[in-house]
Design a protein around this motif. Sequence first.
Motif, PDB file in Angstrom:
ATOM      1  N   ASP A  10      41.184  45.114  40.251  1.00  0.00           N
ATOM      2  CA  ASP A  10      41.741  43.862  40.120  1.00  0.00           C
ATOM      3  C   ASP A  10      42.341  44.049  38.556  1.00  0.00           C
ATOM      4  O   ASP A  10      41.818  44.278  37.696  1.00  0.00           O
ATOM      5  CB  ASP A  10      40.652  42.751  39.849  1.00  0.00           C
ATOM      6  CG  ASP A  10      41.462  41.557  39.715  1.00  0.00           C
ATOM      7  OD1 ASP A  10      42.866  41.306  39.636  1.00  0.00           O
ATOM      8  OD2 ASP A  10      40.583  40.391  39.752  1.00  0.00           O
ATOM      9  N   ASN A  11      43.946  43.904  38.815  1.00  0.00           N
ATOM     10  CA  ASN A  11      44.885  44.121  37.440  1.00  0.00           C
ATOM     11  C   ASN A  11      45.631  42.938  37.414  1.00  0.00           C
ATOM     12  O   ASN A  11      46.415  42.651  36.541  1.00  0.00           O
ATOM     13  CB  ASN A  11      45.769  45.264  37.712  1.00  0.00           C
ATOM     14  CG  ASN A  11      46.828  45.174  38.843  1.00  0.00           C
ATOM     15  OD1 ASN A  11      46.676  44.302  39.525  1.00  0.00           O
ATOM     16  ND2 ASN A  11      47.280  46.252  39.090  1.00  0.00           N
ATOM     17  N   TRP A  12      45.262  41.724  38.098  1.00  0.00           N
ATOM     18  CA  TRP A  12      45.997  40.544  37.899  1.00  0.00           C
ATOM     19  C   TRP A  12      47.291  40.495  38.189  1.00  0.00           C
ATOM     20  O   TRP A  12      48.242  39.600  38.089  1.00  0.00           O
ATOM     21  CB  TRP A  12      45.534  39.978  36.628  1.00  0.00           C
ATOM     22  CG  TRP A  12      44.432  39.344  36.473  1.00  0.00           C
ATOM     23  CD1 TRP A  12      43.053  39.343  37.038  1.00  0.00           C
ATOM     24  CD2 TRP A  12      43.890  38.822  35.138  1.00  0.00           C
ATOM     25  NE1 TRP A  12      42.186  38.863  36.502  1.00  0.00           N
ATOM     26  CE2 TRP A  12      42.555  38.627  35.269  1.00  0.00           C
ATOM     27  CE3 TRP A  12      44.343  38.596  33.815  1.00  0.00           C
ATOM     28  CZ2 TRP A  12      41.585  38.045  34.174  1.00  0.00           C
ATOM     29  CZ3 TRP A  12      43.654  38.151  32.739  1.00  0.00           C
ATOM     30  CH2 TRP A  12      42.181  37.928  33.018  1.00  0.00           C
ATOM     31  N   VAL A  13      47.764  41.588  38.846  1.00  0.00           N
ATOM     32  CA  VAL A  13      49.332  41.775  39.289  1.00  0.00           C
ATOM     33  C   VAL A  13      49.593  42.514  40.354  1.00  0.00           C
ATOM     34  O   VAL A  13      48.604  43.184  40.782  1.00  0.00           O
ATOM     35  CB  VAL A  13      49.919  42.409  38.004  1.00  0.00           C
ATOM     36  CG1 VAL A  13      49.761  43.777  37.676  1.00  0.00           C
ATOM     37  CG2 VAL A  13      51.443  42.017  37.816  1.00  0.00           C
ATOM     38  N   TYR A  14      50.647  42.426  40.820  1.00  0.00           N
ATOM     39  CA  TYR A  14      51.264  43.363  41.873  1.00  0.00           C
ATOM     40  C   TYR A  14      52.007  44.596  41.221  1.00  0.00           C
ATOM     41  O   TYR A  14      53.001  44.540  40.551  1.00  0.00           O
ATOM     42  CB  TYR A  14      52.372  42.933  42.916  1.00  0.00           C
ATOM     43  CG  TYR A  14      51.802  41.724  43.881  1.00  0.00           C
ATOM     44  CD1 TYR A  14      50.098  41.370  44.060  1.00  0.00           C
ATOM     45  CD2 TYR A  14      52.560  41.268  45.092  1.00  0.00           C
ATOM     46  CE1 TYR A  14      49.564  40.785  44.951  1.00  0.00           C
ATOM     47  CE2 TYR A  14      51.901  40.574  46.143  1.00  0.00           C
ATOM     48  CZ  TYR A  14      50.596  40.317  45.927  1.00  0.00           C
ATOM     49  OH  TYR A  14      49.868  39.574  46.832  1.00  0.00           O
ATOM     50  N   GLY A  15      51.099  45.614  41.044  1.00  0.00           N
ATOM     51  CA  GLY A  15      51.728  46.758  40.290  1.00  0.00           C
ATOM     52  C   GLY A  15      52.822  47.642  40.967  1.00  0.00           C
ATOM     53  O   GLY A  15      53.866  47.824  40.526  1.00  0.00           O
ATOM     54  N   LEU A  16      52.500  47.878  42.295  1.00  0.00           N
ATOM     55  CA  LEU A  16      53.465  48.696  42.946  1.00  0.00           C
ATOM     56  C   LEU A  16      54.890  48.096  43.204  1.00  0.00           C
ATOM     57  O   LEU A  16      55.588  48.912  43.104  1.00  0.00           O
ATOM     58  CB  LEU A  16      52.633  49.294  44.331  1.00  0.00           C
ATOM     59  CG  LEU A  16      53.505  50.402  44.911  1.00  0.00           C
ATOM     60  CD1 LEU A  16      53.277  51.734  44.444  1.00  0.00           C
ATOM     61  CD2 LEU A  16      53.156  50.469  46.662  1.00  0.00           C
ATOM     62  N   GLY A  71      43.688  47.093  45.715  1.00  0.00           N
ATOM     63  CA  GLY A  71      44.199  46.153  44.614  1.00  0.00           C
ATOM     64  C   GLY A  71      43.654  44.692  45.044  1.00  0.00           C
ATOM     65  O   GLY A  71      43.245  44.259  45.855  1.00  0.00           O
ATOM     66  N   ASP A  72      44.080  43.830  44.004  1.00  0.00           N
ATOM     67  CA  ASP A  72      43.657  42.196  44.264  1.00  0.00           C
ATOM     68  C   ASP A  72      44.695  41.771  45.419  1.00  0.00           C
ATOM     69  O   ASP A  72      44.254  40.809  45.930  1.00  0.00           O
ATOM     70  CB  ASP A  72      43.763  41.586  42.709  1.00  0.00           C
ATOM     71  CG  ASP A  72      45.319  42.105  41.893  1.00  0.00           C
ATOM     72  OD1 ASP A  72      45.269  43.568  42.038  1.00  0.00           O
ATOM     73  OD2 ASP A  72      45.795  41.374  41.426  1.00  0.00           O
ATOM     74  N   GLY A  73      45.952  42.101  45.274  1.00  0.00           N
ATOM     75  CA  GLY A  73      46.767  41.607  46.258  1.00  0.00           C
ATOM     76  C   GLY A  73      46.262  41.790  47.714  1.00  0.00           C
ATOM     77  O   GLY A  73      46.374  41.409  48.606  1.00  0.00           O
ATOM     78  N   ASP A  74      46.075  43.409  47.735  1.00  0.00           N
ATOM     79  CA  ASP A  74      45.627  44.054  49.142  1.00  0.00           C
ATOM     80  C   ASP A  74      44.504  43.162  49.606  1.00  0.00           C
ATOM     81  O   ASP A  74      44.319  43.040  50.526  1.00  0.00           O
ATOM     82  CB  ASP A  74      45.326  45.387  48.728  1.00  0.00           C
ATOM     83  CG  ASP A  74      45.323  46.511  50.096  1.00  0.00           C
ATOM     84  OD1 ASP A  74      46.287  46.583  50.484  1.00  0.00           O
ATOM     85  OD2 ASP A  74      44.273  46.699  50.547  1.00  0.00           O
TER      86      ASP A  74
END
Lengths: 638, 304
Positions: free
Chosen positions: B135-141, B107-110
């Motif tokens: 990239d989803n512009w957010v922390y999903g998990l 992800g983007d955060g990762d």
Amino acid sequence: MLACSNASRVKSGDFLYGEGCHFFARHQPVLLFIAMSDLSVTPPGASPNVKKISEAVIRFAGNSQDGIQSLGGFLARLAGRSEQEVMTFMTIPATISGGPSIFQVRIASGDVLTSGDDADVLLAFYQHSYEAHIGSLKKGGIVVYDSDQVQPNPELQSKYRHVGVPITNLTVEAIGGTSKDKGKNMYALGLVAKMFDLNVSKLEALITERFGSKEVVLRNSLLAFHAGYSYSLGNLIETFQFVEGHNKGMQQVVMNGNEALAYGLIAAGVRFGAAYPITPWTDVMEIMRRELPKYGGVFVQCEDEIASVSMALGASYGGRVAVTGSSGPGIALKSEAISWGVMAEMPLVVIDVQRGGPSTGLPTAVEQSDLNIAVFGGHGDSPRVVLAATSVEDCFYTAIEAVNIARKYSVPVIVLSDQALATRIEAFEHPNLQKVCQDISPRFDPVSEAKPYDLSAPDGVARHVPPGTPILNGKYPIATGLEHDEMGRPASPKLHGPMVAKRRKKLQLLGAELKAPETYAAKEGDILLVGWGSTLGPIREAVDRARADGESVAALHLRHISPLPNGLEEIFARFSHVITVEMNDEGLYGYGQLAGLLRSRYCDPKIRSLNKTDGLTFKVKEIVERVGKDAIAAMKKF
Amino acid sequence: MSESVIETLPVASAAPRKVTRKDLTGEHSTWCPGCGDFSVLALYLKLLEKRQFPQESVANVAGIGCSSRFPYFVQTNGVHYIHGRALPFATGISLTRPDLHVFVFGGDGDGFSIGGNHTTHTARKNVNMTYVVMDNWVYGLTKNQTSPTSPLGSKTKTDIWGSVDQPINPIKQLLAAGATFIARTSSTNPNHLLQMMEAAVDHEGFGVIECLSECVHFNPGSFDAASPRTNGKFELIPASHDVTDEEAAYKLAAAPFPGYFGIFYKSSRPTKNKLEADIITAQQSKTQGKQDWEIMQASFGKMK
Ligand SMILES: Cc1ncc(C[n+]2csc(CCOP(=O)(O)OP(=O)(O)O)c2C)c(N)n1
Ligand code: SF4
Ligand SMILES: [Mg+2]
């Protein structure tokens, strides 16, 4: 500041070798300590000015840029080639630009356990060297000083024998004016060679090997060396001759602890490593970066310690156990990934060359204060293996043992060394490399199925098949940090208990396989000193001295810190006091880090500790004084 | 392993069995219905099927995040590592196992927050592997916190008044770090996504794809402007763009959202894999024919 005596050479112990390797019997020490100043027997027929000695402690004090280290190194290597035992100790300034530095070398025809508390001969290059180190001489010891630089203290003339030599000017005279300040170390080497009747042709060979590629340096070094050797010291003091070494016929190698670790890892079959530089670990990565390509391997300098441990785990996952290493601050950074290795049951070797902490602490001084982070520094229940090397030779074999335990138990193994062990030079028996070097290349033969985290495995050890292995049932497992089922798929908390137990049990099994080490000097008595890591030498010498004074003292030295070997409780039961000797603090509850571990393991209130945190190795006399009966009584306050 | 198993093995010379999509499908994926990551998975399976890589020759590595669950859903070698550190782990595999196809998903955060330093250094080292950032512009998990790519003003649980920290532009970041293949795509355009993955796999070196992958749960509609299906625009990088022109790539990357899609940059700088192999060849030419223990014996000979 005075800095003295170091630990140890060990020649026994249990070493675990991998498949196809044999157990090695290494020779037992024969103790022989006749200090130079104690021995003044002159053999018949010899010139009255030549004294036969069995050992000498020589300290060089100057500035680091004077080449003190290489001077000491030449003597250490000469001893190795002369079948003599040798141990060195050095201090280096923490700054790059140099500063006061010492190199102490203890050469003996018998066994050498420490680099010696006090020196027989001090070679002082400057006034500050003279003043700071004259106190390290034994009473009646000889100080050779550069009379161009040093004004000796008249009050000390009666206590120590003073020999002034215009080293600076004579060196310039020998080499020529351009090389002012350079070559004084070689001149001093010549003086010492003369004083101790050292083998000139062997020294010449060593100098030539070292500087062979630099013609001018080699010529100047030899000129300075011969000038020093020709100086007629003999008129001022007697000269000395070592009796024949007891290692006669034994092939020796000479190296420091970090070199021994690096070569041990390579011998064990490690072909990939990754790390970030930090003193005193860095030499290991520098050596491996230079050496591994010859063996088809790679060492990567990473952006940080987390990347390093991750890269090493990735290479281990690839099928061949890899190494990372650091010192305390970097070990802290690796901790999350090491716990992943515990969870995913991935083999890995992590070297921790300890220095004074916490934080940046004492970057160039010794401490044994990372035992707790090594054993307990994981999040969650994350048991791992921790070993501690006891000598330079043991660094070599412990590295091999670590690799083999990591493979056999599919687990991260942390090896503890320390700053003093990393930098001291020892000569030891040349390993039988043909036997010791292992091939641990992965195999990719097809398997019918792969279930790495098999709960029914009797030893509880995960068996990973390396990627590239065809798995015929088409089910490819996942190596994972999530709690998992037998295939590595995410599991419900119900499986957590059995999986936690599996990861614990395999190390309990390892513990059960480890035999308790032998006690040193006596099997029972009043006081048992328990040490770990690099303190073996001073502890054993302290035991010898205390016993000579009639004290009932013995010692036990641990190389396996976690899991602990079996049967220690029976040994402890035979002594009235069990005292750990550790270079760390007594902590909030009054016990050093090993003592804390042993107390929690054995619930035995007689386990106490003797600690120190001055950034220096134990002096023998320091231990002797502190294990006296009064001192033990005073410790009972806890 | 029993003998009989070996005997039933197809011999190497026989035509290898075809790898089907069914063979490649792993665990049932656990993403929210409609999550953009499904599409990345589907196209990845298609790529593997198309390329016919033997299952055992593929290694998928991921850190932590919704997107990083990826390896469980593919039936090949997989590693679920720790948050942000998949790249160095994958580097360890790539450098020691040149025979494997190494993929990293995350992800983007990762990749741009906790693992930002690793992204920079893996790019700089040009390690041979393919990296897909979803990239989803957010922390999903962790359920809706601000990510390093969240646009200014994003309302998340850690920025209830709207985010105030300047977001990272992944393409600019990768250019500056020295990545040798940089592409941008979106989970809403399957053909383009597959095309970019294929180009990245064919690239010798570190191939990175930023793939817009909508988090329908916490960020619904965030990428509407990038898809014609939601009245947006999926604008390809102009055909005239020279992919070896770093400055031009930088300018394209600066275009406001939804920006451009396609290959921004590609260069043929030697990989770390190759450079290290060259060092080994050079060093081993000096010790030719010697066994390992003999090489060490020679070193010890100088330590006397
Ligand atoms: C060391 C560490 N810190 C924090 C976390 C918690 N954590 C897990 S995933 C994640 C963020 C995931 O965001 P992203 O990488 O964008 O993945 P996404 O879920 O959006 O696909 C965080 C903060 C963790 N697992 N490990
Ligand atoms: S939370 Fe968002 S990113 Fe995670 S699975 Fe659901 S939709 Fe996908
Ligand atoms: Mg995200």
